[in-house]
Design a protein around this motif. Structure first.
Motif, PDB file in Angstrom:
ATOM      1  N   LEU A 539       0.831  -1.199   0.000  1.00 49.04           N
ATOM      2  CA  LEU A 539       0.000   0.000   0.000  1.00 49.04           C
ATOM      3  C   LEU A 539       0.870   1.256   0.000  1.00 49.04           C
ATOM      4  O   LEU A 539       0.680   2.167  -0.808  1.00 49.04           O
ATOM      5  N   VAL A 540       1.840   1.273   0.911  1.00 51.63           N
ATOM      6  CA  VAL A 540       2.710   2.439   1.015  1.00 51.63           C
ATOM      7  C   VAL A 540       3.439   2.668  -0.308  1.00 51.63           C
ATOM      8  O   VAL A 540       3.463   3.782  -0.853  1.00 51.63           O
ATOM      9  N   LEU A 541       4.026   1.602  -0.832  1.00 53.14           N
ATOM     10  CA  LEU A 541       4.787   1.735  -2.070  1.00 53.14           C
ATOM     11  C   LEU A 541       3.876   2.131  -3.230  1.00 53.14           C
ATOM     12  O   LEU A 541       4.241   2.940  -4.079  1.00 53.14           O
ATOM     13  N   PHE A 542       2.665   1.562  -3.219  1.00 56.02           N
ATOM     14  CA  PHE A 542       1.762   1.829  -4.331  1.00 56.02           C
ATOM     15  C   PHE A 542       1.343   3.293  -4.357  1.00 56.02           C
ATOM     16  O   PHE A 542       1.257   3.906  -5.426  1.00 56.02           O
ATOM     17  N   LEU A 543       1.111   3.856  -3.170  1.00 55.78           N
ATOM     18  CA  LEU A 543       0.675   5.244  -3.123  1.00 55.78           C
ATOM     19  C   LEU A 543       1.713   6.182  -3.744  1.00 55.78           C
ATOM     20  O   LEU A 543       1.371   7.223  -4.292  1.00 55.78           O
ATOM     21  N   THR A 544       2.996   5.792  -3.664  1.00 56.42           N
ATOM     22  CA  THR A 544       4.016   6.668  -4.226  1.00 56.42           C
ATOM     23  C   THR A 544       3.996   6.671  -5.755  1.00 56.42           C
ATOM     24  O   THR A 544       4.508   7.593  -6.371  1.00 56.42           O
ATOM     25  N   VAL A 545       3.461   5.613  -6.346  1.00 59.04           N
ATOM     26  CA  VAL A 545       3.487   5.553  -7.820  1.00 59.04           C
ATOM     27  C   VAL A 545       2.095   5.423  -8.411  1.00 59.04           C
ATOM     28  O   VAL A 545       1.927   5.118  -9.596  1.00 59.04           O
TER      29      VAL A 545
ATOM     30  N   PHE B 215      11.109   0.197 -17.269  1.00 56.62           N
ATOM     31  CA  PHE B 215      10.878   0.809 -15.957  1.00 56.62           C
ATOM     32  C   PHE B 215      11.614   2.138 -15.901  1.00 56.62           C
ATOM     33  O   PHE B 215      12.683   2.293 -16.475  1.00 56.62           O
ATOM     34  N   SER B 216      11.019   3.083 -15.177  1.00 59.33           N
ATOM     35  CA  SER B 216      11.712   4.353 -15.039  1.00 59.33           C
ATOM     36  C   SER B 216      11.423   4.936 -13.666  1.00 59.33           C
ATOM     37  O   SER B 216      10.497   4.497 -12.983  1.00 59.33           O
ATOM     38  N   GLY B 217      12.222   5.902 -13.259  1.00 58.75           N
ATOM     39  CA  GLY B 217      11.983   6.635 -12.016  1.00 58.75           C
ATOM     40  C   GLY B 217      11.856   5.707 -10.825  1.00 58.75           C
ATOM     41  O   GLY B 217      12.681   4.826 -10.596  1.00 58.75           O
ATOM     42  N   LYS B 218      10.776   5.926 -10.045  1.00 57.12           N
ATOM     43  CA  LYS B 218      10.570   5.156  -8.821  1.00 57.12           C
ATOM     44  C   LYS B 218      10.454   3.674  -9.120  1.00 57.12           C
ATOM     45  O   LYS B 218      10.992   2.843  -8.393  1.00 57.12           O
ATOM     46  N   LEU B 219       9.747   3.336 -10.208  1.00 59.61           N
ATOM     47  CA  LEU B 219       9.553   1.915 -10.511  1.00 59.61           C
ATOM     48  C   LEU B 219      10.892   1.237 -10.781  1.00 59.61           C
ATOM     49  O   LEU B 219      11.121   0.105 -10.366  1.00 59.61           O
ATOM     50  N   LEU B 220      11.785   1.952 -11.457  1.00 64.28           N
ATOM     51  CA  LEU B 220      13.103   1.372 -11.718  1.00 64.28           C
ATOM     52  C   LEU B 220      13.865   1.218 -10.412  1.00 64.28           C
ATOM     53  O   LEU B 220      14.500   0.184 -10.170  1.00 64.28           O
ATOM     54  N   ALA B 221      13.746   2.247  -9.557  1.00 66.92           N
ATOM     55  CA  ALA B 221      14.411   2.156  -8.253  1.00 66.92           C
ATOM     56  C   ALA B 221      13.891   0.955  -7.483  1.00 66.92           C
ATOM     57  O   ALA B 221      14.664   0.204  -6.880  1.00 66.92           O
ATOM     58  N   TYR B 222      12.568   0.774  -7.493  1.00 61.81           N
ATOM     59  CA  TYR B 222      11.983  -0.366  -6.779  1.00 61.81           C
ATOM     60  C   TYR B 222      12.490  -1.679  -7.351  1.00 61.81           C
ATOM     61  O   TYR B 222      12.822  -2.606  -6.612  1.00 61.81           O
ATOM     62  N   ALA B 223      12.542  -1.744  -8.678  1.00 61.65           N
ATOM     63  CA  ALA B 223      12.970  -2.997  -9.290  1.00 61.65           C
ATOM     64  C   ALA B 223      14.429  -3.300  -8.957  1.00 61.65           C
ATOM     65  O   ALA B 223      14.789  -4.439  -8.653  1.00 61.65           O
TER      66      ALA B 223
END
Lengths: 665, 304
Positions: A539-545, B215-223
């Motif tokens: 949830l927390v992570l999802f809210l950021t993106v 992936f880019s930005g935050k999603l890339l960071a997460y990955a």
């Protein structure tokens, strides 16, 4: 007559009423409002009845007092104990959702000009026969209902009978199921001959006396029964009919076939093994071996499929393997005195029955919805449906993750099987190796889950979509409810586990439920706590993106993305993996030989053997019907079904006769 | 409060910090050593961490046709990896949250995180992500065998599947089979952590990042984070479940860090000495290795 008995009778009468009245209604759009609602209501009644048995643990005995005249040995008697109730509950719940789903789904076939006559006759009887099989407590009637299930199943599989593929699927199914049913007749006849009584208790006593005097005969009887169950369950090596039958029928029927019909064989397996043998090492290992072989075959073949319904059908073979492995390991470990591990394995096997019934029927219903809108089963011609079908996408995502991702239902039962088999190394290395293979092959099941989901729902839209919107409400209701129940089973496995503990109590094996917080001997796992942690983090992570505003073209490393040239098809996802195993190549050769051999069973020019059996009777009865009715496909199939039923009844009466004569000798 | 329950209480919190800070730093160390071995100066140790922080502040773009599933699966993958890092034994074998799952669940969290990355990657039409997705799953398929064989070996050896108990048993166990289990898990580490020769799904020089390409930005960071945490969790499991240690809490913690450094160093050496496999030769190789993997549990059953 108490309330439970009345409920049971009324439900059966409703199924019968639906079966009898629907063919009388000419317009299928009206007929569907008879057959499906009636089946749904009757299923709900059975579900309530089974739930009552499971809650209070009180066995319901329904003695109809009806027997075959002259021979008063085969009185129709139903005993609904907790084991029966567990399976009846699963069957009736899936039956309910499939019936609700069918109300809108069958429109697709009505549009093509098909009616409901034979289908309307067979569909309710098909569900009813499964419930009858798991509740009856008399060998003769067990076989009769087993055949009823086979023949009504046949009738619904060949619904699109003008297509050769559907007819061929029906043929394969028919050949395998009748050939193996004959073996079960022989086995029953041997046993009934001993005491001259058909009740389950007498059969068990007969088996034990045969086993003490003639162990070879007992072994043969066991194998004959086992082959019958294996064929019905779609377990390797008798699985080859399943992908055809489960793929070529309408999807509501696929949901029933894959969701519950194959589970009826699991019921028979558990019931018979414990009734006749009790825990036995050899039988347990035999069952586990077939289970592991099915896991390998089902999963590796499912990865290669690019037809969505065949993919799901192969996946059913694989999951059936997990169930058989759990049950077989449970029986074997029980025989070795490892009661805790045995109980875990058995619990895992039966929990997987419940979980697989829910998520696989949901997946087949979503496949039906996909075909309903896109009109194709080829995974390479599908894609992008998530945009128009949010509910179906949700159900399919939950269903596909349920095959074995933690937090989802399938993982819980598989986990129990892994725990019990992988910990068994010091008592039985063989079972440990089975566990390793099962654990390994689970990765393949995740692979085809990705293939199914991403192929159908994400990516670019390829095929022509009839209407760009969600499927009708009755279909979404059934799919979403199935998915929600799957989610519930994933987070609260304790609920089905308690029911299963009670069911296992019947066969004398009561485990401690290990999914509680209480520290257990070998292991622990708390899906709910895991869900809380993963859920909160997600949830927390999802809210950021959550709000991505800029949508950009697919980057594709900076080249101009031209789908028609650069497309990477979903069917090619696992190419490197597909051809590596020698077993796959050998298996392909063997089974294509078997399948083509069956295809050659065409005694008449254009007619398959199953249809040919009925031809003489059909010819005879043609004199009594109008010329107009005579030329319809439907008429032909009704006649073939009736003819087959007549043959079976004849066989059963012969069986009674032979066994009684043998018993008197 | 006794020392054991104190350690059990703080370990989950320390684990989170280790996963978020130490995992990128270990990658920095990894890159530094690789550079040294290749006669380069290399980036500073904090480079990976800085990269990730920078990516977190960049704009995240939504690839065309990416459904919400793409985002959900990506996020879920990181959540699974993070949860695994909470319950893994690190500086102490004790963990208050160990009841969340046993060693099978723990490994499955790692597998699920790989699988969910593959879900996300397959959701986009780009040929590179799809290719990467298929390769990821193909590799994970083989990794599962190594993991299964290792779990069975350890289950025979320790007689339990509870991670806490296994870590305690490991302290005093030195045997052939646990060392072989460590090697099996090391192969799984190379695969799940996308380390050459097993970085086939990403393969920067061949399919331009593969699963990560869109992936880019935050999603890339997460990955990126997901991959780093996966490495960290499996390395911790190798350190604490398969190798002996000393019961004293401080020495145990110090030894743990030493073991982590050793494992990462061995991984670098393997990477530098090897080139990436082609996917077909990789599958061939893994198939041969699988037969060897199957022998290890038998050695444990025989009592070695």
């Amino acid at each position: 007559m108490g309330i439970p008995e009345t409920t049971y009778y009324v439900a059966m009468l409703l199924y019968l009423l639906a079966a009898v009245t629907t063919p009388l209604v000419k317009d299928p759009r009206k007929g569907k409002w008879i057959v499906f609602p009636l089946s749904a209501i009757a299923s709900l009644m059975i579900a309530a009845l089974s739930l009552q048995v499971l809650l209070y643990g009180k066995t319901i005995v329904i003695d109809t007092g009806f027997g075959i005249p002259v021979f008063r040995v085969a009185v129709l008697k139903f005993t609904i104990d907790t084991l029966s109730a567990l399976f009846a509950l699963v069957i009736s719940i899936v039956g309910f959702f499939a019936s609700v789903y069918s109300i809108s789904y069958m429109e697709e076939y009505f549009r093509e000009g098909r009616g409901l006559s034979l289908f309307g006759l067979a569909y309710p009887l098909f569900i009813a026969s499964m419930i009858l099989v798991v509740t009856v407590s008399n060998m003769l009637w067990f076989l009769v209902f087993w055949e009823l299930m086979a023949i009504t199943g046949y009738a619904v599989i060949v619904y699109r009978s003008e297509e050769d593929r559907a007819r061929f699927a029906g043929l394969l199914y028919f050949v395998v199921s009748s050939a193996t049913a004959v073996l079960m007749y022989v086995a029953s006849a041997i046993l009934v001959g001993v005491l001259g009584d058909y009740s389950f208790g007498a059969i068990a006593a007969a088996f034990r006396s045969v086993r003490s005097t003639n162990p070879e005969v007992a072994l043969i009887v066991t194998l004959l029964f086992l082959i019958g169950f294996m064929a019905k369950a779609g377990v390797f090596p008798l699985h080859f009919w399943l992908p055809y039958a489960h793929a070529e029928c309408p999807s509501n029927i696929s949901a029933l076939l894959s969701g519950v019909t194959i589970k009826v064989a699991v019921y028979a397996l558990v019931r018979f093994v414990y009734m006749m043998y009790g825990p036995d090492l050899l039988v347990g290992l035999l069952i586990a071996t077939f289970g592991v072989a099915s896991i390998v075959v089902g999963n590796l073949w499912a990865v290669r499929e690019s037809d969505i319904k065949r993919l799901l059908a192969f996946s059913s073979i694989g999951h059936m393997g997990y169930i058989w492995l759990g049950i077989g390991a449970g029986i074997a470990l029980h025989a070795m005195g490892q009661v805790v591990l045995a109980a875990l394995a058995m619990l895992g096997g039966l929990l997987h029955v419940v979980n697989h019934a829910m998520f696989k029927s949901t997946l087949f219903l979503t496949a039906g919805a996909v075909i309903y809108r896109a009109g194709t089963r080829n995974i390479d011609r599908l894609g992008g449906l998530a945009r128009y079908m949010p509910y179906t996408t949700f159900a399919a995502l939950v269903g596909s993750l349920s095959v074995g991702v933690p937090l989802f239902s399938g993982f819980n039962s598989k986990w129990l099987i892994y725990v019990s088999t992988l910990s068994a190394g010091s008592v039985s290395p063989l079972i440990m190796y089975y566990g390793i293979i099962a654990f390994w092959m689970a990765a393949a099941s995740l692979a085809y889950a990705i293939k199914y989901f991403s192929g159908c729902f994400t990516g670019r839209e390829k095929s022509h979509i009839h209407e760009k919107r969600e499927v009708p409400a009755s279909m979404t209701f059934a799919m979403v409810s199935g998915a929600v129940i799957s989610l519930f089973l994933g987070l609260f496995p304790i609920v089905p586990s308690i029911a299963i503990e009670k069911a296992i109590g019947v066969i004398g094996l009561v485990p401690r439920t290990p999914l509680l917080f209480a520290p257990a001997l070998y292991t622990m796992y708390s899906p709910l706590m895991l869900a809380i942690y993963v859920g909160a983090l997600t949830l927390v992570l999802f809210l950021t993106v959550a709000k991505l505003e800029r949508e950009v073209p697919v980057w594709a490393s900076g080249e101009r993305f031209v789908p028609s040239i650069m497309e990477y098809r979903v069917s090619a996802l696992y190419r490197p993996l597909e051809e590596v195993f020698a077993i796959v190549k050998v298996g392909d050769r063997v089974y294509s030989a078997i399948v083509s051999a069956v295809r050659k069973l065409r005694p008449l020019k254009e007619v398959y053997i199953d249809e040919a059996i009925a031809v003489p009777i059909t010819k005879l009865s043609e004199k009594f019907v109008s010329a107009r009715a005579r030329y319809t496909e439907l008429y032909f199939h009704v006649a073939s079904v009736l003819a087959y039923l007549a043959l079976v009844t004849l066989a059963v009466i012969l069986l009674v006769y032979i066994s009684i004569v043998a018993g008197l000798m | 409060m006794g020392i054991v329950s104190f350690l059990a209480l703080i370990t989950p919190f320390i684990n989170i910090v280790l996963a978020l800070v130490l995992a990128p730093l270990l990658d920095g160390y990894y890159r530094k050593v690789r550079a040294k071995l290749q006669n380069r100066i290399g980036p500073p140790i904090t480079q990976t961490l800085r990269d990730i922080i920078k990516l977190l502040n960049k704009e995240t773009l939504k690839p065309e046709g990416a459904h919400r599933v793409f985002i959900v699966c990506n996020v879920l993958a990181l959540a699974f990896a993070l949860t695994a890092s909470v319950i893994v034994p690190t500086i102490s074998p004790y963990n208050r949250l160990a009841y969340i799952g046993d060693v099978i669940v723990l490994f499955y969290l790692i597998t699920a995180s790989s699988i969910l990355t593959a879900y996300a990657a397959a959701a986009i039409e780009s040929p590179y992500t799809r290719l990467g997705s298929g390769r990821e799953v193909t590799q994970v398929f083989f990794a599962e065998l190594f993991v299964a064989a290792a779990i069975a070996t350890l289950a025979v050896k320790y007689g339990t599947l509870i991670v806490e108990h296994m870590a305690l048993m490991a302290i005093n166990t030195v045997s052939v089979s646990t060392i072989l289990a460590a090697i099996l898990l090391f192969v799984a580490l190379l695969i799940e952590g996308s380390i050459i020769p097993y970085d086939v799904p990403e393969a920067k020089t061949e399919i331009i990042g593969g699963v990560l390409a869109e992936f880019s930005g935050k999603l890339l960071a997460y990955a990126e984070y997901t991959i780093l945490i996966r490495r960290f969790v499996i390395a911790s499991l190798i350190a604490n479940l398969t190798t002996p240690s000393i019961g004293n809490p401080i020495i145990y913690a110090v030894l743990y860090f030493v073991k982590l450094i050793v494992i990462y160093t061995v991984a670098v050496v393997v990477e530098v000495l090897n080139a990436r496999y082609r996917i077909h030769s990789l599958v061939d190789l893994l198939q041969k290795l699988s037969i060897l993997a199957l022998i290890v549990p038998l050695i444990a059953v025989l009592g070695y």
